[in-house]
Design an enzyme around this catalytic site. Structure first.
Site, mmCIF file in Angstrom:
data_model
loop_
_atom_site.group_PDB
_atom_site.id
_atom_site.type_symbol
_atom_site.label_atom_id
_atom_site.label_comp_id
_atom_site.label_asym_id
_atom_site.label_seq_id
_atom_site.Cartn_x
_atom_site.Cartn_y
_atom_site.Cartn_z
ATOM 1 C CB SER A 150 -0.968 -0.059 1.191
ATOM 2 O OG SER A 150 -2.004 0.858 1.019
ATOM 3 C CG ASP A 228 -7.382 -3.305 -1.768
ATOM 4 O OD1 ASP A 228 -7.952 -2.425 -1.102
ATOM 5 O OD2 ASP A 228 -6.154 -3.411 -1.877
ATOM 6 C CG HIS A 262 -5.534 -2.792 1.424
ATOM 7 N ND1 HIS A 262 -4.993 -2.479 0.197
ATOM 8 C CD2 HIS A 262 -4.916 -1.971 2.311
ATOM 9 C CE1 HIS A 262 -4.099 -1.513 0.344
ATOM 10 N NE2 HIS A 262 -4.023 -1.188 1.617
HETATM 11 N N1 LIG Z 1 -7.154 3.173 9.044
HETATM 12 C C1 LIG Z 1 -7.956 2.208 8.462
HETATM 13 C C2 LIG Z 1 -7.255 1.351 7.405
HETATM 14 C C3 LIG Z 1 -5.787 1.262 7.542
HETATM 15 C C4 LIG Z 1 -5.209 0.109 6.753
HETATM 16 O O1 LIG Z 1 -5.903 -0.702 6.135
HETATM 17 N N2 LIG Z 1 -3.903 0.026 6.801
HETATM 18 C C5 LIG Z 1 -3.239 -1.052 6.107
HETATM 19 C C6 LIG Z 1 -2.165 -0.445 5.220
HETATM 20 S S1 LIG Z 1 -2.877 0.719 4.082
HETATM 21 C C7 LIG Z 1 -2.579 -1.969 7.115
HETATM 22 O O2 LIG Z 1 -1.618 -2.637 6.817
HETATM 23 N N3 LIG Z 1 -3.106 -1.995 8.342
HETATM 24 C C8 LIG Z 1 -2.529 -2.726 9.425
HETATM 25 C C9 LIG Z 1 -2.823 -4.188 9.482
HETATM 26 O O3 LIG Z 1 -3.686 -4.687 8.736
HETATM 27 O O4 LIG Z 1 -2.152 -4.871 10.271
HETATM 28 C C10 LIG Z 1 -8.423 1.328 9.576
HETATM 29 O O5 LIG Z 1 -7.740 1.281 10.589
HETATM 30 O O6 LIG Z 1 -9.453 0.684 9.353
#
Ligand SMILES: N[C@@H](CCC(=O)N[C@@H](CS)C(=O)NCC(=O)O)C(=O)O
Length: 283
Positions: A150, A228, A262
Protein backbone atom coordinates in the site's frame (compact mmCIF):
# COMPACT_ATOMS: atom_id res chain seq x y z
CA UNK A 1 26.83 -3.42 17.78
CA UNK A 2 27.03 0.31 17.26
CA UNK A 3 24.23 2.70 18.10
CA UNK A 4 21.34 0.23 18.10
CA UNK A 5 19.59 -1.39 21.04
CA UNK A 6 17.98 -4.81 20.93
CA UNK A 7 14.36 -4.64 22.12
CA UNK A 8 13.32 -8.25 21.51
CA UNK A 9 14.60 -11.54 20.06
CA UNK A 10 12.62 -14.64 19.12
CA UNK A 11 14.08 -17.74 17.51
CA UNK A 12 12.15 -18.52 14.34
CA UNK A 13 12.76 -20.99 11.47
CA UNK A 14 16.32 -21.55 12.64
CA UNK A 15 17.11 -17.82 12.64
CA UNK A 16 16.10 -14.85 14.79
CA UNK A 17 13.31 -12.32 14.56
CA UNK A 18 14.61 -9.27 16.39
CA UNK A 19 13.47 -5.70 16.95
CA UNK A 20 15.96 -2.87 17.49
CA UNK A 21 15.63 0.78 18.44
CA UNK A 22 18.00 3.64 17.65
CA UNK A 23 18.21 7.40 17.56
CA UNK A 24 17.68 8.35 13.93
CA UNK A 25 19.84 11.19 12.61
CA UNK A 26 17.54 11.75 9.62
CA UNK A 27 14.28 11.73 11.58
CA UNK A 28 15.60 13.20 14.84
CA UNK A 29 13.63 10.80 16.99
CA UNK A 30 13.86 7.27 18.35
CA UNK A 31 12.88 4.65 15.77
CA UNK A 32 12.31 0.91 15.85
CA UNK A 33 12.87 -1.60 13.07
CA UNK A 34 12.41 -5.35 12.74
CA UNK A 35 15.19 -7.59 11.43
CA UNK A 36 14.81 -11.26 10.58
CA UNK A 37 18.29 -12.81 10.65
CA UNK A 38 18.29 -16.06 8.68
CA UNK A 39 20.35 -19.08 9.81
CA UNK A 40 22.68 -18.58 6.81
CA UNK A 41 23.96 -15.31 8.34
CA UNK A 42 25.96 -17.36 10.84
CA UNK A 43 28.30 -18.53 8.11
CA UNK A 44 28.63 -15.51 5.83
CA UNK A 45 27.15 -12.30 4.45
CA UNK A 46 23.56 -12.61 3.20
CA UNK A 47 21.38 -10.52 0.85
CA UNK A 48 18.95 -7.96 2.30
CA UNK A 49 15.24 -7.50 1.62
CA UNK A 50 13.68 -4.24 2.84
CA UNK A 51 9.96 -4.26 3.64
CA UNK A 52 7.94 -1.03 3.82
CA UNK A 53 4.55 -1.17 5.54
CA UNK A 54 1.37 0.77 4.92
CA UNK A 55 -0.73 3.40 6.65
CA UNK A 56 -1.17 3.03 10.43
CA UNK A 57 1.53 0.34 10.70
CA UNK A 58 4.56 0.11 12.96
CA UNK A 59 7.43 -2.32 12.47
CA UNK A 60 5.25 -4.93 14.19
CA UNK A 61 2.58 -5.54 11.52
CA UNK A 62 4.91 -7.20 9.04
CA UNK A 63 6.86 -9.02 11.74
CA UNK A 64 3.76 -10.60 13.29
CA UNK A 65 1.34 -10.99 10.37
CA UNK A 66 3.07 -11.43 7.00
CA UNK A 67 4.45 -14.94 7.55
CA UNK A 68 7.59 -13.99 5.65
CA UNK A 69 10.27 -15.41 7.95
CA UNK A 70 9.95 -18.98 6.63
CA UNK A 71 10.77 -17.79 3.09
CA UNK A 72 13.59 -15.57 4.33
CA UNK A 73 15.04 -18.59 6.13
CA UNK A 74 14.73 -20.74 3.02
CA UNK A 75 16.48 -18.24 0.74
CA UNK A 76 18.87 -16.88 3.36
CA UNK A 77 17.70 -13.26 3.24
CA UNK A 78 17.98 -10.76 6.07
CA UNK A 79 14.66 -8.88 6.15
CA UNK A 80 14.48 -5.32 7.47
CA UNK A 81 11.09 -3.80 8.37
CA UNK A 82 11.19 -0.18 9.53
CA UNK A 83 8.40 1.87 11.09
CA UNK A 84 6.26 4.00 8.75
CA UNK A 85 6.96 7.50 10.10
CA UNK A 86 8.82 9.45 12.75
CA UNK A 87 7.09 9.23 16.12
CA UNK A 88 6.56 11.56 19.04
CA UNK A 89 8.03 14.66 17.41
CA UNK A 90 5.35 16.90 18.94
CA UNK A 91 4.43 18.50 15.64
CA UNK A 92 1.05 20.17 15.78
CA UNK A 93 -1.46 18.04 13.81
CA UNK A 94 0.80 14.97 13.77
CA UNK A 95 -1.82 12.75 15.43
CA UNK A 96 -4.94 14.22 13.80
CA UNK A 97 -5.59 11.52 11.19
CA UNK A 98 -4.57 7.98 10.29
CA UNK A 99 -3.54 8.87 6.74
CA UNK A 100 -1.20 11.79 7.49
CA UNK A 101 1.46 12.40 10.14
CA UNK A 102 2.22 9.55 12.54
CA UNK A 103 2.05 6.18 10.76
CA UNK A 104 1.84 7.89 7.39
CA UNK A 105 5.27 9.23 6.42
CA UNK A 106 4.70 8.34 2.74
CA UNK A 107 8.44 7.72 2.23
CA UNK A 108 9.09 11.32 1.14
CA UNK A 109 11.54 13.94 2.42
CA UNK A 110 9.19 16.74 3.45
CA UNK A 111 9.92 20.29 2.37
CA UNK A 112 7.11 22.10 4.21
CA UNK A 113 8.38 24.01 7.24
CA UNK A 114 6.41 22.12 9.88
CA UNK A 115 7.45 18.66 8.72
CA UNK A 116 10.84 19.04 7.05
CA UNK A 117 12.99 18.54 10.15
CA UNK A 118 11.61 15.08 10.98
CA UNK A 119 9.60 13.68 8.07
CA UNK A 120 12.51 12.42 5.97
CA UNK A 121 11.47 8.81 5.43
CA UNK A 122 12.95 8.63 1.92
CA UNK A 123 16.45 9.42 3.18
CA UNK A 124 15.89 7.25 6.25
CA UNK A 125 14.99 4.17 4.23
CA UNK A 126 17.47 4.59 1.37
CA UNK A 127 20.48 6.02 3.24
CA UNK A 128 20.48 5.86 7.04
CA UNK A 129 18.95 2.42 7.46
CA UNK A 130 21.20 0.69 4.90
CA UNK A 131 24.25 2.15 6.70
CA UNK A 132 22.99 0.86 10.03
CA UNK A 133 22.27 -2.58 8.61
CA UNK A 134 25.70 -2.78 6.93
CA UNK A 135 27.45 -1.74 10.16
CA UNK A 136 25.62 -4.16 12.44
CA UNK A 137 24.77 -7.32 10.50
CA UNK A 138 26.57 -9.84 8.31
CA UNK A 139 25.13 -8.69 4.99
CA UNK A 140 26.06 -8.23 1.35
CA UNK A 141 24.64 -4.75 0.72
CA UNK A 142 25.26 -5.07 -3.02
CA UNK A 143 22.48 -7.62 -2.96
CA UNK A 144 19.48 -5.62 -1.74
CA UNK A 145 15.83 -5.81 -2.75
CA UNK A 146 12.82 -3.77 -1.64
CA UNK A 147 9.13 -4.56 -1.29
CA UNK A 148 6.11 -3.17 0.50
CA UNK A 149 2.38 -2.82 0.94
CA UNK A 150 0.00 0.00 0.00
CA UNK A 151 1.77 3.23 1.10
CA UNK A 152 4.82 0.97 1.54
CA UNK A 153 4.33 -0.47 -1.95
CA UNK A 154 4.51 3.09 -3.23
CA UNK A 155 7.61 3.53 -1.06
CA UNK A 156 9.28 0.43 -2.47
CA UNK A 157 8.58 1.47 -6.06
CA UNK A 158 9.87 5.02 -5.65
CA UNK A 159 12.96 3.97 -3.66
CA UNK A 160 13.92 1.54 -6.44
CA UNK A 161 13.14 3.98 -9.25
CA UNK A 162 14.90 6.95 -7.60
CA UNK A 163 18.05 4.97 -6.80
CA UNK A 164 18.95 2.96 -9.90
CA UNK A 165 21.06 -0.07 -9.05
CA UNK A 166 20.69 0.22 -5.25
CA UNK A 167 17.99 -2.45 -5.25
CA UNK A 168 18.37 -5.47 -7.51
CA UNK A 169 14.63 -6.11 -7.48
CA UNK A 170 11.33 -4.61 -6.36
CA UNK A 171 7.85 -5.92 -5.66
CA UNK A 172 4.66 -4.69 -4.05
CA UNK A 173 1.29 -5.68 -2.65
CA UNK A 174 -1.58 -3.33 -3.46
CA UNK A 175 0.73 -0.32 -3.90
CA UNK A 176 -0.46 3.28 -4.16
CA UNK A 177 0.75 3.41 -7.76
CA UNK A 178 0.03 7.02 -8.69
CA UNK A 179 -0.17 9.11 -5.50
CA UNK A 180 -0.39 12.46 -7.29
CA UNK A 181 -3.77 11.31 -8.64
CA UNK A 182 -5.38 9.70 -5.58
CA UNK A 183 -6.91 11.24 -2.42
CA UNK A 184 -4.35 9.73 0.02
CA UNK A 185 -1.42 10.94 -2.07
CA UNK A 186 -2.83 14.40 -2.72
CA UNK A 187 -3.41 14.91 1.02
CA UNK A 188 0.06 13.66 1.96
CA UNK A 189 1.97 15.50 -0.78
CA UNK A 190 0.06 18.73 -0.12
CA UNK A 191 1.02 18.48 3.55
CA UNK A 192 4.64 17.37 3.20
CA UNK A 193 5.67 18.96 -0.11
CA UNK A 194 3.36 21.97 -0.41
CA UNK A 195 0.25 22.53 -2.48
CA UNK A 196 1.87 24.40 -5.34
CA UNK A 197 5.04 22.44 -6.02
CA UNK A 198 3.65 19.79 -8.38
CA UNK A 199 7.08 19.13 -9.92
CA UNK A 200 8.28 18.01 -6.47
CA UNK A 201 5.26 15.71 -6.17
CA UNK A 202 6.30 13.95 -9.38
CA UNK A 203 9.65 13.06 -7.80
CA UNK A 204 7.76 10.73 -5.45
CA UNK A 205 5.26 9.22 -7.91
CA UNK A 206 6.05 5.80 -9.39
CA UNK A 207 4.12 6.44 -12.62
CA UNK A 208 6.06 9.67 -13.19
CA UNK A 209 9.45 8.22 -12.17
CA UNK A 210 9.02 5.26 -14.54
CA UNK A 211 8.84 7.69 -17.47
CA UNK A 212 12.42 8.81 -16.83
CA UNK A 213 13.92 5.65 -15.31
CA UNK A 214 17.31 5.04 -16.86
CA UNK A 215 18.97 2.37 -14.72
CA UNK A 216 19.63 -1.35 -14.77
CA UNK A 217 16.61 -3.41 -15.90
CA UNK A 218 13.94 -3.77 -13.22
CA UNK A 219 11.20 -6.40 -13.31
CA UNK A 220 8.35 -5.26 -11.10
CA UNK A 221 6.04 -7.83 -9.48
CA UNK A 222 2.71 -6.60 -8.07
CA UNK A 223 -0.14 -8.49 -6.44
CA UNK A 224 -3.45 -6.67 -6.12
CA UNK A 225 -6.64 -8.08 -4.55
CA UNK A 226 -9.77 -7.50 -6.60
CA UNK A 227 -11.88 -7.22 -3.41
CA UNK A 228 -9.63 -4.53 -1.95
CA UNK A 229 -11.87 -1.67 -0.76
CA UNK A 230 -9.10 0.87 -1.41
CA UNK A 231 -8.92 -0.32 -5.03
CA UNK A 232 -12.60 0.52 -5.53
CA UNK A 233 -12.08 3.87 -3.80
CA UNK A 234 -9.49 4.85 -6.41
CA UNK A 235 -6.56 5.04 -3.98
CA UNK A 236 -4.31 2.45 -5.66
CA UNK A 237 -4.69 2.96 -9.45
CA UNK A 238 -2.83 -0.17 -10.66
CA UNK A 239 -3.92 0.40 -14.27
CA UNK A 240 -1.93 3.64 -14.30
CA UNK A 241 1.22 1.73 -13.30
CA UNK A 242 0.67 -0.86 -16.03
CA UNK A 243 0.19 1.93 -18.63
CA UNK A 244 3.27 3.84 -17.44
CA UNK A 245 5.39 0.68 -17.54
CA UNK A 246 4.12 -0.23 -21.02
CA UNK A 247 4.88 3.27 -22.31
CA UNK A 248 8.40 3.17 -20.87
CA UNK A 249 9.31 -0.44 -21.61
CA UNK A 250 9.66 -1.39 -17.94
CA UNK A 251 8.42 -4.96 -17.38
CA UNK A 252 5.68 -5.31 -14.77
CA UNK A 253 3.72 -8.40 -13.77
CA UNK A 254 0.42 -7.16 -12.30
CA UNK A 255 -1.49 -10.07 -10.82
CA UNK A 256 -5.13 -9.27 -10.02
CA UNK A 257 -6.23 -11.75 -7.35
CA UNK A 258 -9.93 -12.66 -7.23
CA UNK A 259 -11.66 -12.14 -3.83
CA UNK A 260 -8.53 -11.00 -1.95
CA UNK A 261 -8.72 -7.80 0.10
CA UNK A 262 -6.13 -5.29 1.36
CA UNK A 263 -5.09 -7.24 4.45
CA UNK A 264 -2.11 -9.21 5.68
CA UNK A 265 -4.21 -12.38 5.02
CA UNK A 266 -3.90 -11.53 1.32
CA UNK A 267 -0.19 -10.75 1.59
CA UNK A 268 0.67 -13.88 3.56
CA UNK A 269 -0.97 -15.91 0.77
CA UNK A 270 1.37 -14.62 -1.93
CA UNK A 271 4.45 -13.78 0.15
CA UNK A 272 6.34 -16.87 -1.04
CA UNK A 273 6.00 -15.77 -4.68
CA UNK A 274 7.54 -12.40 -3.83
CA UNK A 275 10.52 -14.00 -2.10
CA UNK A 276 10.98 -16.31 -5.10
CA UNK A 277 10.88 -13.22 -7.33
CA UNK A 278 13.63 -11.50 -5.31
CA UNK A 279 15.67 -14.72 -5.19
CA UNK A 280 15.95 -14.61 -8.99
CA UNK A 281 17.91 -11.38 -8.70
CA UNK A 282 19.67 -11.74 -5.34
CA UNK A 283 21.12 -15.24 -5.55
N1 LIG B 1 -7.15 3.17 9.04
C1 LIG B 1 -7.96 2.21 8.46
C2 LIG B 1 -7.26 1.35 7.41
C3 LIG B 1 -5.79 1.26 7.54
C4 LIG B 1 -5.21 0.11 6.75
O1 LIG B 1 -5.90 -0.70 6.14
N2 LIG B 1 -3.90 0.03 6.80
C5 LIG B 1 -3.24 -1.05 6.11
C6 LIG B 1 -2.17 -0.45 5.22
S1 LIG B 1 -2.88 0.72 4.08
C7 LIG B 1 -2.58 -1.97 7.12
O2 LIG B 1 -1.62 -2.64 6.82
N3 LIG B 1 -3.11 -1.99 8.34
C8 LIG B 1 -2.53 -2.73 9.43
C9 LIG B 1 -2.82 -4.19 9.48
O3 LIG B 1 -3.69 -4.69 8.74
O4 LIG B 1 -2.15 -4.87 10.27
C10 LIG B 1 -8.42 1.33 9.58
O5 LIG B 1 -7.74 1.28 10.59
O6 LIG B 1 -9.45 0.68 9.35
Amino acid sequence: MADITQESANKMFGGWQKVFSHDSKELKCKMKFGVYIPPQAESGPVPIVYWLSGLTCTEQNFVTKAGAQQYAAKHGFLVVAPDTSPRGCNIEGEEDGWDFGTGAGFYVDATEEKWKLNYRMCSYVTKELPQIIAANFKVDSDKSAIMGHSMGGHGALICALKNPGQYKSVSAFAPICNPINCPWGVKAFTGYLGESNKEAWKEYDACELIKKYNGPPLEILVDQGKADNFLTQGQLLPDNLVSACAASGVPVVMRMQEDYDHSYFFMATFMEDHFNHHAKFLN
